[in-house]
Design an enzyme around this catalytic site. Structure first.
Site, short mmCIF file in Angstrom:
data_model
loop_
_atom_site.label_atom_id
_atom_site.label_comp_id
_atom_site.label_asym_id
_atom_site.label_seq_id
_atom_site.Cartn_x
_atom_site.Cartn_y
_atom_site.Cartn_z
N ARG A 65 0.88 -1.19 0.00
CA ARG A 65 0.00 0.00 0.00
C ARG A 65 0.90 1.23 0.00
NH1 ARG A 65 -2.80 2.88 4.43
NH2 ARG A 65 -4.68 3.86 3.63
N ASN A 75 -7.05 8.27 2.36
CA ASN A 75 -6.74 7.67 3.65
C ASN A 75 -7.55 8.31 4.77
OD1 ASN A 75 -4.85 6.00 5.43
ND2 ASN A 75 -4.54 8.05 6.27
N GLU A 76 -8.16 7.48 5.62
CA GLU A 76 -8.85 7.92 6.84
C GLU A 76 -9.53 9.27 6.64
OE1 GLU A 76 -6.01 7.68 10.03
OE2 GLU A 76 -5.67 5.54 9.71
N HIS A 85 -9.33 0.32 9.50
CA HIS A 85 -8.02 0.44 10.14
C HIS A 85 -8.18 0.07 11.61
CE1 HIS A 85 -6.41 3.46 6.91
NE2 HIS A 85 -6.86 2.32 6.40
N TYR A 88 -6.61 -0.09 15.22
CA TYR A 88 -5.63 0.30 16.23
C TYR A 88 -6.28 0.13 17.60
CZ TYR A 88 -2.74 1.89 12.35
OH TYR A 88 -1.98 1.94 11.21
N GLU A 118 -5.15 -1.15 7.45
CA GLU A 118 -4.04 -0.78 8.33
C GLU A 118 -4.26 -1.44 9.68
OE1 GLU A 118 -2.95 3.23 9.23
OE2 GLU A 118 -2.97 3.87 7.13
N TRP A 141 0.81 -1.53 9.05
CA TRP A 141 1.51 -0.25 9.02
C TRP A 141 2.74 -0.37 9.90
CZ3 TRP A 141 0.48 4.23 6.33
CH2 TRP A 141 1.32 5.31 6.63
#
Length: 445
Positions: free
Chosen positions: A78, A155-156, A224, A226, A253, A282
Site C-alpha cells: 500500500r 486515507n482515513e 483500520h 488500532y 491498516e 503499518w
C-alpha cells in the site's frame, strides 16, 4: 495512518451481528473485480492481500523498499501518495514509476492519497472530492493498469467530528460516482471515518448503500484497526459483520501497538486468515512523532527487521506463511510447510497442495491451494482422508463435507472458475494432531 492524533473515543459498543441481502451489481470486466464479497484478480482467482504500507511520499528515494517488502513474502504494498494538499505532490511520472517498480517485484500496488487524513478534525486535511481531482489528473498513467493496481481513494478521510462525519456516506458515494463517470475501471478502496477505525459504525451501517452507488460493484471497504480493536471479540464481530453481509472488506491498516491503545494484532491476523480477508500492516519504515515502534525495519533495511517486522512477516498467521502471489504474475507463493502432496489421481484437470499454516495443542490450521492444469476450470473438488483421527471444525472459501475420516471440499460460488494454470485457496481448522502431509485428489468439475 495519520501522524497521529489520539482518538477521542475510548469505548466501543458491542457489535450486533446482522445479515444483509445485498444485490450485487455487475462488476467491471477488466482487472481486479469484486464478486459475492470477494476480491478476484484479473484471472478471476480469489486474491487475499497480505502486505504492508510504504510511506513513499515522504521517502521517495527509498525505492529499494519494494524489493525488500517482496523479499519477506508480501503480495501487496500500500503506497502512500500526496495530492499536494498536505505534503509534496506525487506527479504522474512518479506514480508511473511506482507502478513499474511494483510490477517488477511482482507486488500488487494499492495507491492511496494520504492528504484526506482526519478531515473535519485535522485542519489541513483535504476532501475526498479533492482526492478524486488528483486521481483524474493522473488518470493517464493509471488506465491500463487495472490488473496490477487498486485505488484507495483517500486515507482515513474523516476524524471524530460527528457532525462532519455524517457526510461520509454521501461523500464516499459521490467520489465513487465521479471516478466511474471519468472512466476508471479499477477496484476502488474506501476507508472508514473515525480516523479509519469506524468506532461509531458509520461505515458499517452505511456500507450497503455506498456499495450500491458503484454501478460496477467493484468497491472494497477498508477498516483500520488500532486501539479501538484491543479486544478479540470486537475484532471478530466487526470482520464477521461484513463477511455475513456479503460485503467486501480488507484490514487496510493495523499495528501491534498505538497511542490510543494496544490493538490485538494476533486476533486481527488470525481472524483475517480464518475469514479469508486481506490485511495490510503499518508500516515498512520511517515512522516519526513518537510512533517509530510501528517500523517493521530499522532504517528501511530489509535485513534488519524489528520485533513488529518479525511478528507480521514470520509470526503466526503472518505474511510469509499465508501470502499467495497474484496469478497475473504467473506464479504463487504458498509459503513454507511440510511440502506438496501430489495428486495421486493423475491427469484430473487440477492439482491440490496442502500446507499447515498454524498449529497449537490439539488443533491446527490447514490451507489447500488448487491449481488448474492446461485447461480452464468451471469448478473443482478436492478429497482426502485423515489418517490420525483428525476432523474439520470450520472451513472457508469452500463447500466442505465429511463422512468419518473422509473429507470432500468443493469450490465456493466465487472461486470455482479458474483460468488455465490459475489457482485459488481454501482453508480449514482441524482438531487433533497436526498432519505432516495429506494425500489430496483434485478433480475438475
Amino acid at each position: 495512518m495519520r501522524k497521529r492524533l489520539a482518538l477521542a473515543a475510548t469505548a466501543v459498543l458491542a457489535l450486533l451481528a446482522s445479515l444483509f441481502v445485498l444485490a450485487q451489481p455487475a462488476h467491471a470486466q477488466t482487472g481486479f473485480t469484486v464478486e459475492e464479497g470477494r476480491l478476484l484478480d484479473a484471472n478471476g482467482n480469489d486474491f487475499v492481500m497480505r502486505g504492508v504500507s510504504h510511506a513513499h511520499t515522504w521517502y521517495a528515494q527509498e525505492t529499494d523498499s519494494f524489493a525488500g517488502i517482496k523479499s519477506h513474502g508480501a503480495n501487496t504494498v500500500r503506497v502512500v501518495l500526496s495530492n499536494g494538499g498536505q505534503w509534496t505532490r506525487n506527479d504522474a511520472s512518479d506514480v508511473a514509476n511506482v507502478i513499474s517498480i511494483c510490477k517488477a517485484n511482482r507486488l500488487i500496488c494499492m495507491l492511496e492519497v494520504h492528504d484526506t487524513t482526519g478531515y473535519g478534525e485535522a485542519g489541513a486535511a483535504v476532501t475526498l472530492d479533492e482526492a478524486v481531482d488528483y486521481w483524474i489528473s493522473i488518470q493517464s498513467v493509471l488506465s491500463g493498469e487495472e490488473d496490477y493496481i487498486l485505488i484507495n481513494i483517500g486515507n482515513e478521510p474523516y476524524g471524530n467530528n460527528a457532525s462532519v462525519n455524517a457526510g461520509w456516506a454521501s461523500a464516499t458515494s459521490g467520489a465513487i460516482t465521479r471516478l466511474r463517470d471519468a472512466g476508471f475501471d479499477h477496484t476502488l478502496v474506501v476507508d472508514a471515518p473515525n480516523w479509519g477505525q469506524d468506532w461509531a459504525h458509520i461505515m458499517r451501517d452505511n456500507a450497503p448503500d455506498v456499495y450500491a452507488a458503484d454501478p460496477t460493484g467493484n468497491t472494497l471497504f477498508s477498516i483500520h484497526m488500532y486501539g479501538v480493536y484491543a479486544q478479540a471479540a470486537t475484532v471478530t464481530a466487526y470482520l464477521e459483520h461484513f463477511v455475513d453481509a456479503g460485503l467486501p472488506l480488507v484490514v487496510g491498516e493495523f499495528g501491534h501497538d498505538h497511542s490510543d491503545g494496544n490493538p490485538d494484532e494476533d486476533t486481527i491476523m488470525a481472524e483475517a486468515e480464518r475469514l479469508g480477508l486481506g490485511y495490510i500492516g503499518w508500516s515498512w519504515s520511517g515512522n516519526s512523532g513518537g510512533v517509530d515502534y510501528l517500523d517493521m525495519t530499522e532504517g528501511f533495511d530489509a535485513d534488519n527487521l524489528t520485533s513488529w517486522g518479525e511478528r507480521i512477516f514470520y509470526g503466526s498467521n503472518g505474511i510469509d506463511a499465508t501470502a499467495e502471489e497474484a496469478s497475473v504474475f504467473g506464479g504463487s507463493n504458498p509459503g513454507p510447510g511440510p511440502g506438496p502432496s501430489p495428486d495421486p489421481g493423475g491427469n484430473t484437470g487440477c492439482t491440490a497442495v496442502y500446507t499447515t499454516v498454524g498449529q497449537w495443542q490439539g488443533g491446527f490450521q490447514g490451507q489447500v491451494t488448487v491449481t488448474a492444469g492446461a485447461a480452464a476450470l468451471a469448478g473443482w473438488q478436492v478429497k482426502w482422508t485423515f489418517g490420525g483421527g483428525q476432523s474439520v471444525s470450520q472451513s472457508w472459501s469452500t463447500s466442505l463435507s465429511t463422512s468419518g475420516a473422509a473429507v470432500t471440499a468443493a469450490n465456493a460460488s466465487y472461486n470455482g472458475t479458474l483460468a488455465a494454470s490459475g489457482s485459488t485457496t481454501f482453508g480449514f481448522l482441524g482438531s487433533g494432531a497436526t498432519p505432516s502431509s495429506l494425500a489430496l485428489t483434485c478433480t475438475a468439475l
